[in-house]
Design a protein around this motif. Structure first.
Motif, PDB file in Angstrom:
ATOM      1  N   VAL A 124      -9.171  12.746   1.531  1.00 53.55           N
ATOM      2  CA  VAL A 124      -8.779  11.490   0.875  1.00 53.55           C
ATOM      3  C   VAL A 124      -7.311  11.568   0.496  1.00 53.55           C
ATOM      4  O   VAL A 124      -6.855  12.542  -0.100  1.00 53.55           O
ATOM      5  CB  VAL A 124      -9.642  11.231  -0.380  1.00 53.55           C
ATOM      6  N   THR A 125      -6.570  10.531   0.876  1.00 50.99           N
ATOM      7  CA  THR A 125      -5.150  10.460   0.512  1.00 50.99           C
ATOM      8  C   THR A 125      -4.886   9.427  -0.567  1.00 50.99           C
ATOM      9  O   THR A 125      -3.876   9.493  -1.243  1.00 50.99           O
ATOM     10  CB  THR A 125      -4.280  10.098   1.730  1.00 50.99           C
ATOM     11  N   GLU A 126      -5.790   8.457  -0.712  1.00 50.11           N
ATOM     12  CA  GLU A 126      -5.567   7.415  -1.708  1.00 50.11           C
ATOM     13  C   GLU A 126      -6.898   6.788  -2.104  1.00 50.11           C
ATOM     14  O   GLU A 126      -7.778   6.597  -1.264  1.00 50.11           O
ATOM     15  CB  GLU A 126      -4.651   6.327  -1.139  1.00 50.11           C
ATOM     16  N   TYR A 127      -7.021   6.482  -3.396  1.00 52.51           N
ATOM     17  CA  TYR A 127      -8.165   5.737  -3.907  1.00 52.51           C
ATOM     18  C   TYR A 127      -7.621   4.778  -4.955  1.00 52.51           C
ATOM     19  O   TYR A 127      -6.804   5.161  -5.797  1.00 52.51           O
ATOM     20  CB  TYR A 127      -9.201   6.663  -4.558  1.00 52.51           C
ATOM     21  N   GLU A 177       2.406   9.046   4.010  1.00 53.05           N
ATOM     22  CA  GLU A 177       2.695   9.585   5.350  1.00 53.05           C
ATOM     23  C   GLU A 177       4.151  10.006   5.473  1.00 53.05           C
ATOM     24  O   GLU A 177       4.451  11.088   5.987  1.00 53.05           O
ATOM     25  CB  GLU A 177       2.348   8.567   6.427  1.00 53.05           C
ATOM     26  N   ASP A 178       5.060   9.168   4.977  1.00 54.80           N
ATOM     27  CA  ASP A 178       6.488   9.501   5.052  1.00 54.80           C
ATOM     28  C   ASP A 178       6.815  10.797   4.319  1.00 54.80           C
ATOM     29  O   ASP A 178       7.615  11.591   4.792  1.00 54.80           O
ATOM     30  CB  ASP A 178       7.338   8.376   4.467  1.00 54.80           C
ATOM     31  N   ARG A 179       6.200  10.998   3.174  1.00 52.40           N
ATOM     32  CA  ARG A 179       6.534  12.151   2.329  1.00 52.40           C
ATOM     33  C   ARG A 179       5.777  13.428   2.698  1.00 52.40           C
ATOM     34  O   ARG A 179       6.268  14.521   2.453  1.00 52.40           O
ATOM     35  CB  ARG A 179       6.264  11.822   0.862  1.00 52.40           C
ATOM     36  N   MET A 211       0.828  -1.178   0.000  1.00 53.65           N
ATOM     37  CA  MET A 211       0.000   0.000   0.000  1.00 53.65           C
ATOM     38  C   MET A 211       0.878   1.250   0.000  1.00 53.65           C
ATOM     39  O   MET A 211       1.955   1.273   0.557  1.00 53.65           O
ATOM     40  CB  MET A 211      -0.906   0.023   1.227  1.00 53.65           C
ATOM     41  N   THR A 212       0.347   2.259  -0.592  1.00 57.91           N
ATOM     42  CA  THR A 212       1.121   3.494  -0.695  1.00 57.91           C
ATOM     43  C   THR A 212       0.856   4.462   0.446  1.00 57.91           C
ATOM     44  O   THR A 212       1.515   5.488   0.543  1.00 57.91           O
ATOM     45  CB  THR A 212       0.803   4.213  -2.021  1.00 57.91           C
ATOM     46  N   PHE A 213      -0.119   4.132   1.334  1.00 61.16           N
ATOM     47  CA  PHE A 213      -0.426   5.106   2.390  1.00 61.16           C
ATOM     48  C   PHE A 213       0.766   5.341   3.304  1.00 61.16           C
ATOM     49  O   PHE A 213       0.926   6.430   3.839  1.00 61.16           O
ATOM     50  CB  PHE A 213      -1.692   4.744   3.178  1.00 61.16           C
ATOM     51  N   GLY A 214       1.637   4.354   3.487  1.00 59.03           N
ATOM     52  CA  GLY A 214       2.848   4.553   4.287  1.00 59.03           C
ATOM     53  C   GLY A 214       3.796   5.534   3.623  1.00 59.03           C
ATOM     54  O   GLY A 214       4.397   6.385   4.287  1.00 59.03           O
ATOM     55  N   LEU A 215       3.926   5.436   2.316  1.00 55.05           N
ATOM     56  CA  LEU A 215       4.765   6.360   1.569  1.00 55.05           C
ATOM     57  C   LEU A 215       4.195   7.777   1.630  1.00 55.05           C
ATOM     58  O   LEU A 215       4.938   8.746   1.810  1.00 55.05           O
ATOM     59  CB  LEU A 215       4.883   5.901   0.111  1.00 55.05           C
TER      60      LEU A 215
END
Length: 77
Positions: free
Chosen positions: A56-59, A7-9, A1-5
């Protein structure tokens, strides 16, 4: 998942997720990847993530091809 990326960025932390799992017609551009005819029904999963500000951060929408399964594990404690 990209939600960790994300958050990091950006510092935007995913705090809520919604999954929707309908049958949908396979689009022409996706059909060859699934070895299905365009217009065939396939199980899909759409995921939406929201950050701590309600934005929304990701869909994403995934199509499940033949011989794939959708599984979920939940702790009920």
């Amino acid at each position: 998942m990209t939600f960790g990326l994300i958050e990091d960025r950006t510092g935007r932390r995913a705090v809520k997720r919604r999954d929707v799992v309908p049958l949908r017609s396979v689009p022409e551009d996706v059909a060859p990847l699934l070895t299905l005819a365009a217009g065939s029904l396939a199980l899909t999963m759409a995921n939406t993530y929201w950050d701590q500000y309600g934005q929304v951060t990701e869909y994403a929408r995934d199509f499940m091809g033949p011989d794939r399964e959708l599984a979920a594990d939940y702790d009920l404690e």
